[in-house]
Design a protein around this motif. Structure first.
Motif, PDB file in Angstrom:
ATOM      1  N   ALA A 261      -6.716 -16.762 -37.277  1.00 34.81           N
ATOM      2  CA  ALA A 261      -7.885 -17.121 -38.090  1.00 34.81           C
ATOM      3  C   ALA A 261      -8.651 -18.329 -37.558  1.00 34.81           C
ATOM      4  CB  ALA A 261      -7.448 -17.367 -39.531  1.00 34.81           C
ATOM      5  N   PHE A 262      -7.960 -19.365 -37.120  1.00 32.64           N
ATOM      6  CA  PHE A 262      -8.656 -20.592 -36.737  1.00 32.64           C
ATOM      7  C   PHE A 262      -8.627 -20.820 -35.226  1.00 32.64           C
ATOM      8  CE2 PHE A 262      -7.643 -21.165 -41.213  1.00 32.64           C
ATOM      9  CZ  PHE A 262      -8.894 -21.504 -41.711  1.00 32.64           C
ATOM     10  N   THR A 263      -8.791 -19.719 -34.498  1.00 35.48           N
ATOM     11  CA  THR A 263      -8.960 -19.826 -33.048  1.00 35.48           C
ATOM     12  C   THR A 263     -10.319 -20.461 -32.766  1.00 35.48           C
ATOM     13  OG1 THR A 263      -7.632 -17.838 -32.691  1.00 35.48           O
ATOM     14  CG2 THR A 263      -9.079 -18.522 -30.886  1.00 35.48           C
ATOM     15  N   PRO A 264     -10.388 -21.513 -31.920  1.00 35.54           N
ATOM     16  CA  PRO A 264     -11.673 -22.169 -31.648  1.00 35.54           C
ATOM     17  C   PRO A 264     -12.731 -21.167 -31.191  1.00 35.54           C
ATOM     18  CG  PRO A 264      -9.877 -23.460 -30.745  1.00 35.54           C
ATOM     19  CD  PRO A 264      -9.272 -22.174 -31.215  1.00 35.54           C
ATOM     20  N   PRO A 265     -13.975 -21.313 -31.653  1.00 31.86           N
ATOM     21  CA  PRO A 265     -15.042 -20.387 -31.254  1.00 31.86           C
ATOM     22  C   PRO A 265     -15.240 -20.376 -29.737  1.00 31.86           C
ATOM     23  CG  PRO A 265     -15.729 -21.713 -33.128  1.00 31.86           C
ATOM     24  CD  PRO A 265     -14.453 -22.314 -32.633  1.00 31.86           C
ATOM     25  N   GLY A 266     -15.647 -19.228 -29.208  1.00 37.29           N
ATOM     26  CA  GLY A 266     -15.906 -19.079 -27.784  1.00 37.29           C
ATOM     27  C   GLY A 266     -15.441 -17.732 -27.279  1.00 37.29           C
ATOM     28  N   SER A 267     -15.566 -17.533 -25.980  1.00 37.14           N
ATOM     29  CA  SER A 267     -15.156 -16.280 -25.350  1.00 37.14           C
ATOM     30  C   SER A 267     -13.752 -16.424 -24.774  1.00 37.14           C
ATOM     31  CB  SER A 267     -16.131 -15.898 -24.229  1.00 37.14           C
ATOM     32  OG  SER A 267     -17.403 -15.610 -24.758  1.00 37.14           O
ATOM     33  N   TYR A 268     -12.945 -15.407 -24.945  1.00 35.21           N
ATOM     34  CA  TYR A 268     -11.570 -15.405 -24.460  1.00 35.21           C
ATOM     35  C   TYR A 268     -11.372 -14.172 -23.579  1.00 35.21           C
ATOM     36  CZ  TYR A 268     -10.632 -19.045 -27.864  1.00 35.21           C
ATOM     37  OH  TYR A 268     -10.659 -20.226 -28.561  1.00 35.21           O
TER      38      TYR A 268
ATOM     39  N   SER B  98       0.815  -1.205   0.000  1.00 33.41           N
ATOM     40  CA  SER B  98       0.000   0.000   0.000  1.00 33.41           C
ATOM     41  C   SER B  98       0.845   1.249   0.000  1.00 33.41           C
ATOM     42  CB  SER B  98      -0.927  -0.007   1.217  1.00 33.41           C
ATOM     43  OG  SER B  98      -0.167  -0.044   2.399  1.00 33.41           O
ATOM     44  N   THR B  99       2.129   1.157   0.417  1.00 33.55           N
ATOM     45  CA  THR B  99       2.990   2.327   0.399  1.00 33.55           C
ATOM     46  C   THR B  99       3.651   2.538  -0.943  1.00 33.55           C
ATOM     47  OG1 THR B  99       4.807   0.990   1.211  1.00 33.55           O
ATOM     48  CG2 THR B  99       3.487   2.176   2.845  1.00 33.55           C
ATOM     49  N   GLY B 100       3.530   1.607  -1.836  1.00 36.55           N
ATOM     50  CA  GLY B 100       4.124   1.757  -3.149  1.00 36.55           C
ATOM     51  C   GLY B 100       3.058   1.953  -4.187  1.00 36.55           C
ATOM     52  N   ARG B 101       3.013   1.038  -5.152  1.00 35.22           N
ATOM     53  CA  ARG B 101       2.067   1.187  -6.248  1.00 35.22           C
ATOM     54  C   ARG B 101       0.819   0.361  -6.000  1.00 35.22           C
ATOM     55  NH1 ARG B 101       5.708  -0.396 -11.244  1.00 35.22           N
ATOM     56  NH2 ARG B 101       6.179  -2.102  -9.844  1.00 35.22           N
ATOM     57  N   ARG B 102      -0.345   0.954  -6.245  1.00 37.63           N
ATOM     58  CA  ARG B 102      -1.586   0.211  -6.203  1.00 37.63           C
ATOM     59  C   ARG B 102      -2.075   0.030  -7.625  1.00 37.63           C
ATOM     60  NH1 ARG B 102      -4.764   3.330  -1.317  1.00 37.63           N
ATOM     61  NH2 ARG B 102      -3.086   3.222   0.197  1.00 37.63           N
ATOM     62  N   ARG B 103      -2.827  -1.016  -7.843  1.00 35.95           N
ATOM     63  CA  ARG B 103      -3.195  -1.346  -9.211  1.00 35.95           C
ATOM     64  C   ARG B 103      -4.697  -1.386  -9.415  1.00 35.95           C
ATOM     65  NH1 ARG B 103       0.917  -6.349 -10.531  1.00 35.95           N
ATOM     66  NH2 ARG B 103       2.801  -5.111 -10.717  1.00 35.95           N
ATOM     67  N   ARG B 104      -5.089  -0.994 -10.632  1.00 35.60           N
ATOM     68  CA  ARG B 104      -6.435  -1.273 -11.113  1.00 35.60           C
ATOM     69  C   ARG B 104      -6.303  -2.343 -12.174  1.00 35.60           C
ATOM     70  NH1 ARG B 104     -10.305   2.816 -10.292  1.00 35.60           N
ATOM     71  NH2 ARG B 104     -11.696   1.155 -10.857  1.00 35.60           N
ATOM     72  N   ARG B 105      -7.132  -3.357 -12.160  1.00 36.95           N
ATOM     73  CA  ARG B 105      -7.025  -4.412 -13.160  1.00 36.95           C
ATOM     74  C   ARG B 105      -8.250  -4.398 -14.065  1.00 36.95           C
ATOM     75  NH1 ARG B 105      -5.560 -10.087 -11.088  1.00 36.95           N
ATOM     76  NH2 ARG B 105      -7.491  -9.879  -9.915  1.00 36.95           N
ATOM     77  N   LEU B 106      -7.991  -4.462 -15.360  1.00 34.17           N
ATOM     78  CA  LEU B 106      -9.056  -4.517 -16.345  1.00 34.17           C
ATOM     79  C   LEU B 106      -9.025  -5.881 -17.005  1.00 34.17           C
ATOM     80  CD1 LEU B 106      -8.544  -1.052 -18.061  1.00 34.17           C
ATOM     81  CD2 LEU B 106     -10.127  -1.629 -16.250  1.00 34.17           C
ATOM     82  N   ALA B 107     -10.126  -6.601 -16.965  1.00 38.19           N
ATOM     83  CA  ALA B 107     -10.173  -7.928 -17.583  1.00 38.19           C
ATOM     84  C   ALA B 107     -10.712  -7.797 -18.995  1.00 38.19           C
ATOM     85  CB  ALA B 107     -11.083  -8.844 -16.765  1.00 38.19           C
ATOM     86  N   ALA B 108      -9.897  -8.165 -19.992  1.00 34.16           N
ATOM     87  CA  ALA B 108     -10.307  -8.048 -21.384  1.00 34.16           C
ATOM     88  C   ALA B 108     -10.991  -9.333 -21.812  1.00 34.16           C
ATOM     89  CB  ALA B 108      -9.088  -7.784 -22.262  1.00 34.16           C
ATOM     90  N   LEU B 109     -12.266  -9.247 -22.126  1.00 27.92           N
ATOM     91  CA  LEU B 109     -13.032 -10.421 -22.509  1.00 27.92           C
ATOM     92  C   LEU B 109     -13.458 -10.290 -23.963  1.00 27.92           C
ATOM     93  CD1 LEU B 109     -15.280 -10.749 -19.343  1.00 27.92           C
ATOM     94  CD2 LEU B 109     -13.025 -11.697 -19.765  1.00 27.92           C
ATOM     95  N   LEU B 110     -13.067 -11.267 -24.774  1.00 29.14           N
ATOM     96  CA  LEU B 110     -13.312 -11.222 -26.203  1.00 29.14           C
ATOM     97  C   LEU B 110     -14.683 -11.786 -26.547  1.00 29.14           C
ATOM     98  CD1 LEU B 110     -12.233 -10.806 -29.090  1.00 29.14           C
ATOM     99  CD2 LEU B 110     -11.278 -13.104 -28.959  1.00 29.14           C
ATOM    100  N   GLY B 111     -15.318 -11.222 -27.590  1.00 28.51           N
ATOM    101  CA  GLY B 111     -16.560 -11.770 -28.123  1.00 28.51           C
ATOM    102  C   GLY B 111     -17.766 -11.170 -27.452  1.00 28.51           C
ATOM    103  N   ALA B 112     -18.682 -12.040 -26.960  1.00 32.45           N
ATOM    104  CA  ALA B 112     -19.953 -11.563 -26.426  1.00 32.45           C
ATOM    105  C   ALA B 112     -19.814 -10.982 -25.034  1.00 32.45           C
ATOM    106  CB  ALA B 112     -20.962 -12.701 -26.393  1.00 32.45           C
ATOM    107  N   THR B 113     -18.671 -11.199 -24.376  1.00 28.88           N
ATOM    108  CA  THR B 113     -18.489 -10.645 -23.040  1.00 28.88           C
ATOM    109  C   THR B 113     -17.652  -9.381 -23.117  1.00 28.88           C
ATOM    110  OG1 THR B 113     -16.646 -12.152 -22.745  1.00 28.88           O
ATOM    111  CG2 THR B 113     -18.764 -12.839 -21.881  1.00 28.88           C
ATOM    112  N   ALA B 114     -17.265  -8.830 -21.950  1.00 35.66           N
ATOM    113  CA  ALA B 114     -16.664  -7.498 -21.933  1.00 35.66           C
ATOM    114  C   ALA B 114     -15.303  -7.484 -21.271  1.00 35.66           C
ATOM    115  CB  ALA B 114     -17.588  -6.533 -21.196  1.00 35.66           C
ATOM    116  N   LEU B 115     -14.581  -6.369 -21.439  1.00 31.55           N
ATOM    117  CA  LEU B 115     -13.335  -6.119 -20.735  1.00 31.55           C
ATOM    118  C   LEU B 115     -13.726  -5.417 -19.443  1.00 31.55           C
ATOM    119  CD1 LEU B 115     -10.132  -4.815 -22.414  1.00 31.55           C
ATOM    120  CD2 LEU B 115     -10.813  -3.946 -20.210  1.00 31.55           C
TER     121      LEU B 115
END
Length: 443
Positions: free
Chosen positions: A427-434, A3-20
């Motif tokens: 190109a041939f990444t299996p369908p789904g959310s990443y 807590s005395t150094g760096r604090r972080r915010r994390r953003l989750a990047a979700l591909l396709g029908a879901t969100a970051l």
């Protein structure tokens, strides 16, 4: 990183029908006095002399202090900003009279050792909590800068300090280190750099009354050059100037009468005007306004209090555009706007960086190196600093700079940071959310 150094915010990047989406809530806030990992508080014997009007003998006690820097791995020629925090002063209020808030102005010196020797001045704002009669002085912080002139390990030790109080009377309580130098509180490691300006100055004192002469000593200037000594008020030169001539070794010692009550430091430079390539400083200096208050008059005083470096963001989800199996290509979107507020009021700039994990999905993953961004940032009108966007390119697992603001004499302001995002999906990444996690870090 705690807590005395760096604090972080994390953003989750979700591909396709879901969100970051954000996975950790709350605004990031870096305290103005964030402590570097190598820094340590140290105790040292101190001899403090109360004002003569108090009629008290000198006080031999223990001071606890800590030194921190804005850069622990500078290059030769870099200017390092240093904070000297007196956690526990050896002296206390010498009178039975309670002292109100914001009447104490601290100044002091820091001693260098190892690859570079000498000392430099530091000064703090007129800021303190109320002090009861005979009560202990509260902690205080002072800031200054020095120029790195040699590679190697450079140690920093707390030096003498002075507490000036401006209440009814203008009084000083100077405190000197009993056995100098004091223990080392911080160590930095300097390396050879491409910068060639190693000019440096030191001051004989860090404060004085209006019009008082301060001794300015310089080194590594051009032999025989005419050097201008000048006062600074923030980034602006004041009307207080003098000239000296560097000797055959590039050194000089001269005096500058400092009258401007807004002075925050002293610089020295070759040529007709200030230049980063031919100047040194600013070395911290403050003018103690001891002008008597006329009869039937009242002195009005206010205080501007320093804040924090913080960031917030507009939302917690980013939808990346879907791509087709067999085609792949860029899955694009926009980072939620990040607002950076630098209300510290000091000389330090800031940097906002990001790094991302691999994107994982149904039985496959997309490498972190496939995510790139195009940063953009804007500066709110009136801000002392100017925001600079990072370079477009790969974010990846090692990270990249999203935006930054440089160090300066006085920095701060409010900034908005954005970025276009693009995930290059095979190109041939299996369908789904990443999904992957993008971590933003503000320092």
């Amino acid at each position: 990183m705690g807590s005395t150094g760096r604090r972080r915010r994390r953003l989750a990047a979700l591909l396709g029908a879901t969100a970051l989406a954000v996975t950790a809530g709350g605004a990031l806030a870096v305290p103005a006095g964030a402590v570097a990992a190598a820094s340590a508080a140290v105790d040292f014997g101190t001899h403090c002399v109360p004002p003569p009007i108090a009629g008290l003998p000198p006080i031999d006690g223990t001071t606890t202090a800590q030194i921190t820097v804005d850069n622990t791995t500078p290059k030769v020629g870099d200017t390092v900003t240093v904070k000297y925090k007196v956690v526990k002063p050896a002296a206390s209020n010498p009178t039975d009279l309670a002292l109100p808030a914001d009447i104490m102005t601290p100044t002091g010196k820091i001693t260098l050792g190892g690859a570079q020797s000498g000392d430099f001045t530091v000064a703090g704002p007129k800021k303190n909590d109320p002090v009861p009669g005979k009560g202990a002085f509260p902690p205080f912080e002072m800031t200054g800068t020095f120029t790195v002139t040699a590679p190697g390990a450079i140690t920093l030790s707390p030096g003498d300090y002075n507490i000036h109080t401006s209440y009814i009377l203008e009084l000083d309580t100077p405190c000197t280190v009993l056995t100098p130098p004091a223990p080392v509180s911080e160590t930095i490691t300097a390396t050879d750099g491409t910068q060639t300006n190693t000019r440096a100055i030191t001051l004989g004192s860090a404060s004085g009354a209006p019009g008082a002469n301060v001794t300015v000593s310089g080194a590594n200037f051009t032999p025989g050059a005419t050097v201008t000594l000048a006062g600074r008020s923030g980034a602006t030169q004041t009307g207080d100037t003098a000239t000296v001539t560097a000797d055959s070794q590039g050194a000089f010692s001269g005096t500058l009468a400092v009258s401007d009550k807004t002075t925050t430091g002293v610089v020295a430079y070759e040529g007709s005007s200030w230049s980063d390539t031919k100047g040194a400083g600013p070395a911290a200096y403050v003018v103690i306004d001891d002008t008597p208050i006329p009869d039937n008059s009242q002195k009005l005083t206010t205080t501007v209090k320093a804040g924090d470096l913080s960031m917030t963001q507009a939302g917690d989800a980013v939808q990346l555009k879907a791509v087709d199996f067999g085609k792949g290509g860029p899955s694009t979107g926009s980072l939620q706007t990040v607002t950076v507020k630098d209300f510290r009021g000091g000389p330090a700039g800031w940097s906002l960086t990001g790094k991302v994990t691999d994107f994982t999905g149904p039985g496959a993953k997309i490498d972190a190196g496939k995510l790139s961004w195009t940063p953009a940032c804007a500066t709110k009108a009136g801000s002392p600093s100017t925001c600079q966007p990072g370079s477009p390119g790969v974010v990846g697992g090692t990270g990249a700079t999203l935006a930054s603001a440089p160090d300066g004499t006085v920095t701060g302001g409010e900034f908005t940071v954005d970025a276009g995002l693009s995930l290059d999906v095979p190109a041939f990444t299996p369908p789904g959310s990443y999904s992957g996690v993008l971590t933003l870090t503000l320092t």
